[in-house]
Design a protein around this motif. Structure first.
Motif: not given
Length: 328
Positions: A229-236, A292-297
């Motif tokens: 759920a943390l990785v999937a957040l749209e706004a990071k 999380y970082a790889a997904a844009g955070g």
């Protein structure tokens, strides 16, 4: 700091507040077996112009001793915080969570992303939960000492001894704050609805499993898993992960992990790596934050050498500097 009592989410919540109403909102979320006053050593080093809110979680400090539904993971706590922010009219905040409070802060971000502008995780429990066995895995001697209000430090399981040996790496770092910090530990409500929770017997090693009530069960991997759920957040929002390399609570070799203790031979009957692998808590956090970082955070890992579970107590000035930088 001033005490304030606020009715939110059906309970009376006690909180410490400081700073102007129009200051930068900062929410401090304490961990297990402590209270808002556990932040005191850090508060001395934070800007006076910040609007700091540090609540006592349910069952800790002077907040109402309401039950914890462990089947919801840590959501009872994060829902309390969301309601508290509503009651205070507090806008999006920088959220800092210590230990279990890191899991609560992460849950708040997942369920209420509009509330969190930046996240600081200090020695957080793994995104996959903490340990195995729930309340049944908690040392009963420590629970009894908590319930008795034991201040002696005469045994390794006394709250004072645990504070000195597990909360910090260097007991001298507690300094003149030791008695007040011990007060926060002893403020913990003990029982099946709070800490540690209900113990449920189980077949096979270690003979217990997580129940449905109380704090230790709420952190069990069967109830608390926020990784995907943390990785999937749209706004990071940006995350700062701060830890000590001498932490014996949250570690890849945690002294609070029954499987690791079984591997060492401290807990008898361990069935081996295949059936009961120790939990690599730090590695798990890093793996999730890398995703999380790889997904844009974005995140930073800051490790204090020679520091235990509470960097904000052992190195308060340096921790405050990290927080100021993260805010910028």
């Amino acid at each position: 700091m001033a005490d304030m009592l606020v009715s939110a989410h059906g309970i009376e919540q006690n909180l410490l507040v400081r700073g102007p109403l129009d200051g930068l909102p900062v929410l401090l979320v304490h961990g297990n077996c402590s209270s808002a006053a556990y932040w005191a050593p850090l508060l001395r080093h934070l800007p006076e112009e910040w609007r700091i809110v540090a609540p006592d979680l349910r069952g800790y400090g002077d907040t109402e001793t309401a039950p914890v539904d462990a089947t919801r993971g840590l959501r009872d706590f994060s829902d309390d915080l969301a309601a508290l922010l509503d009651a205070l009219g507090m806008g999006p905040a920088v959220v800092v969570g210590h230990s279990m409070g890191g899991g609560i802060a992460t849950q708040l971000l997942i369920d209420h992303p509009e509330r969190v502008t930046a996240l600081v995780l200090e020695s957080p429990l793994s995104p996959y939960g903490f340990g195995a066995g729930g309340a049944g895995a908690v040392n009963p001697a420590f629970v009894a000492a908590l319930a008795a209000g034991d201040r002696s430090g005469d045994t390794p399981t006394s709250p004072r001894a645990v504070l000195r040996t597990c909360y910090v790496a260097d007991p001298a770092s507690l300094g003149d704050d030791e008695e007040a910090l011990l007060d926060t530990v002893l403020s913990t409500a003990v029982g099946e609805d709070n800490y540690p929770g209900d113990s449920v017997p189980a077949e096979g090693w270690p003979g217990v499993r997580a129940g449905t009530r109380g704090v230790a069960n709420a952190m069990d991997p069967g109830h608390h898993n926020v990784a995907d759920a943390l990785v999937a957040l749209e706004a990071k929002p940006p995350i700062a992960w701060v830890r000590g390399d001498k932490d014996v609570i949250v570690s890849d070799t945690s002294a609070f992990d029954l499987a690791y203790l079984g591997k060492l031979g401290v807990v008898p009957g361990w069935p081996g790596e295949r059936d009961a692998p120790p939990q690599p808590m730090v590695s798990q956090t890093r793996e999730v934050l890398d995703r999380y970082a790889a997904a844009g955070g974005q995140y930073r890992e800051i490790t204090f050498a020679g520091v235990g579970h509470s960097p904000h107590i052992e190195r308060p000035e340096e921790f405050a500097a990290i927080l100021r930088e993260h805010v910028r």
